[in-house]
Design a protein around this motif. Structure first.
Motif, PDB file in Angstrom:
ATOM      1  N   LEU A 121      52.469  77.428  38.252  1.00 43.21           N
ATOM      2  CA  LEU A 121      53.338  78.298  39.042  1.00 43.21           C
ATOM      3  C   LEU A 121      52.666  79.638  39.325  1.00 43.21           C
ATOM      4  O   LEU A 121      51.863  80.128  38.535  1.00 43.21           O
TER       5      LEU A 121
ATOM      6  N   THR B  10      53.887  85.700  39.430  1.00 39.80           N
ATOM      7  CA  THR B  10      54.474  86.781  40.214  1.00 39.80           C
ATOM      8  C   THR B  10      55.354  87.657  39.331  1.00 39.80           C
ATOM      9  O   THR B  10      55.851  87.212  38.293  1.00 39.80           O
TER      10      THR B  10
ATOM     11  N   ALA C   6      58.398  88.545  39.727  1.00 40.34           N
ATOM     12  CA  ALA C   6      59.748  87.994  39.601  1.00 40.34           C
ATOM     13  C   ALA C   6      59.841  86.977  38.472  1.00 40.34           C
ATOM     14  O   ALA C   6      60.886  86.845  37.824  1.00 40.34           O
ATOM     15  N   ARG C   7      58.753  86.293  38.221  1.00 41.38           N
ATOM     16  CA  ARG C   7      58.746  85.269  37.174  1.00 41.38           C
ATOM     17  C   ARG C   7      59.016  85.865  35.795  1.00 41.38           C
ATOM     18  O   ARG C   7      59.461  85.164  34.886  1.00 41.38           O
TER      19      ARG C   7
ATOM     20  N   GLU D 299      63.090  88.672  36.767  1.00 45.23           N
ATOM     21  CA  GLU D 299      64.346  88.255  37.375  1.00 45.23           C
ATOM     22  C   GLU D 299      65.078  87.263  36.471  1.00 45.23           C
ATOM     23  O   GLU D 299      64.503  86.264  36.037  1.00 45.23           O
TER      24      GLU D 299
ATOM     25  N   ALA E  98      67.348  85.014  36.983  1.00 49.33           N
ATOM     26  CA  ALA E  98      67.466  83.625  37.439  1.00 49.33           C
ATOM     27  C   ALA E  98      66.193  82.839  37.134  1.00 49.33           C
ATOM     28  O   ALA E  98      66.247  81.697  36.654  1.00 49.33           O
ATOM     29  N   GLU E  99      65.036  83.450  37.399  1.00 47.98           N
ATOM     30  CA  GLU E  99      63.777  82.752  37.136  1.00 47.98           C
ATOM     31  C   GLU E  99      63.514  82.633  35.642  1.00 47.98           C
ATOM     32  O   GLU E  99      62.995  81.620  35.165  1.00 47.98           O
TER      33      GLU E  99
ATOM     34  N   THR F  59      65.718  82.325  33.347  1.00 47.56           N
ATOM     35  CA  THR F  59      66.591  81.263  32.846  1.00 47.56           C
ATOM     36  C   THR F  59      66.047  79.889  33.207  1.00 47.56           C
ATOM     37  O   THR F  59      66.015  78.971  32.385  1.00 47.56           O
ATOM     38  N   GLU F  60      65.584  79.751  34.443  1.00 45.05           N
ATOM     39  CA  GLU F  60      65.082  78.453  34.903  1.00 45.05           C
ATOM     40  C   GLU F  60      63.800  78.060  34.185  1.00 45.05           C
ATOM     41  O   GLU F  60      63.544  76.871  33.950  1.00 45.05           O
ATOM     42  N   LEU F  61      62.982  79.048  33.828  1.00 41.71           N
ATOM     43  CA  LEU F  61      61.694  78.769  33.193  1.00 41.71           C
ATOM     44  C   LEU F  61      61.726  78.993  31.685  1.00 41.71           C
ATOM     45  O   LEU F  61      60.675  79.051  31.049  1.00 41.71           O
TER      46      LEU F  61
ATOM     47  N   ASP G 274      53.393  77.009  32.336  1.00 41.28           N
ATOM     48  CA  ASP G 274      54.463  77.480  33.215  1.00 41.28           C
ATOM     49  C   ASP G 274      55.636  78.073  32.450  1.00 41.28           C
ATOM     50  O   ASP G 274      56.539  78.652  33.057  1.00 41.28           O
ATOM     51  N   TYR G 275      55.628  77.934  31.127  1.00 37.90           N
ATOM     52  CA  TYR G 275      56.728  78.464  30.327  1.00 37.90           C
ATOM     53  C   TYR G 275      56.294  79.637  29.456  1.00 37.90           C
ATOM     54  O   TYR G 275      57.057  80.110  28.624  1.00 37.90           O
TER      55      TYR G 275
END
Length: 240
Positions: free
Chosen positions: A151, A154, A156-157, A160, A162-163, A165-167, A183-184
């Motif tokens: 990934l 950035t 935002a990663r 943010e 939302a990101e 939480t998703e990651l 990626d984590y």
């Protein structure tokens, strides 16, 4: 860094010039990472008789997938037959194999130039070179168009919600599913491996994490203070 008096020490312009003409820009203006993996084990590589016979060198350069895209596999059909496993020989058949080999040979010559520019004493001492392109990475890792680090790294990663939480290593929607890898946490072999340790400790909980930390402190800092030197260490010290 691709910056010099010739371009006003503008590294951004230097990168842009390289991306516009990667094989034609002056060799000292190529943004490259050079590392010698065989020297990273902390051992004495002199053997008391000079340098070892062989070492490995890795040179990393940025590349656009579009530079090589025309030479993707001859067939990407899901049911296409292969004569070997994806991660093992035989060689992947490329569209326009002859032209692809020619491009790789040109990159090989460029990497040799880079190596000799930064390390002149390597001239005449390179026995073997293997070139990997974004197509190679895509074949083995399937990250998407040959991305080297998964990934995008950035801002935002990392900020943010939302990101984040998703990651998160704990899957946000599937109960008891945990994930690890670059990626984590962060790109790079060491940090990708470290993500597995962190993920395991999160699964085990805070008490196990504290116990792990205390054991690490004991092994790395306390135990060496009370351990006697090994016979090989004392012999080596005497020989010096």
């Amino acid at each position: 860094q691709p910056a010099s008096a010739a371009n006003g020490y503008d590294a951004i312009k230097g990168v842009d010039d390289y991306m516009s003409d990667p094989l034609g820009v002056d060799v000292h203006m190529v943004p490259a990472g050079i590392t010698f993996p065989s020297l990273k084990d902390g051992e004495d590589h002199t053997r008391g008789e000079g340098e070892e016979d062989y070492h490995t060198c890795q040179i990393l350069c940025a590349a656009n997938y579009s530079w090589f895209e025309i030479h993707e596999e001859e067939s990407n059909e899901p049911n296409a037959s292969r004569t070997g496993a994806r991660h093992a020989p035989p060689h992947v058949r490329r569209n326009g194999q002859v032209d692809y080999d020619r491009i790789k040979a040109a990159w090989s010559a460029r990497f040799i130039e880079i190596l000799h520019w930064h390390y002149p004493f390597t001239k005449g001492k390179v026995d073997f070179i293997n070139v990997s392109t974004p197509l190679t990475i895509e074949n083995y890792m399937r990250p998407g168009r040959g991305a080297a680090v998964g990934l995008d790294v950035t801002p935002a990663r990392f900020v943010e919600r939302a990101e984040l939480t998703e990651l998160d290593m704990r899957h946000p929607r599937i109960l008891n599913m945990w994930r690890a890898g670059q990626d984590y946490l962060m790109c790079g072999q060491v940090l990708a491996a470290a993500s597995g340790v962190i993920c395991a400790l999160r699964i085990l909980g805070p008490f196990s994490s504290i116990r792990f930390a205390l054991r690490s402190i004991n092994l790395l800092l306390i135990a060496p203070l009370f351990s006697s030197p090994s016979p090989s260490s004392s012999t080596k010290a005497k020989s010096i």
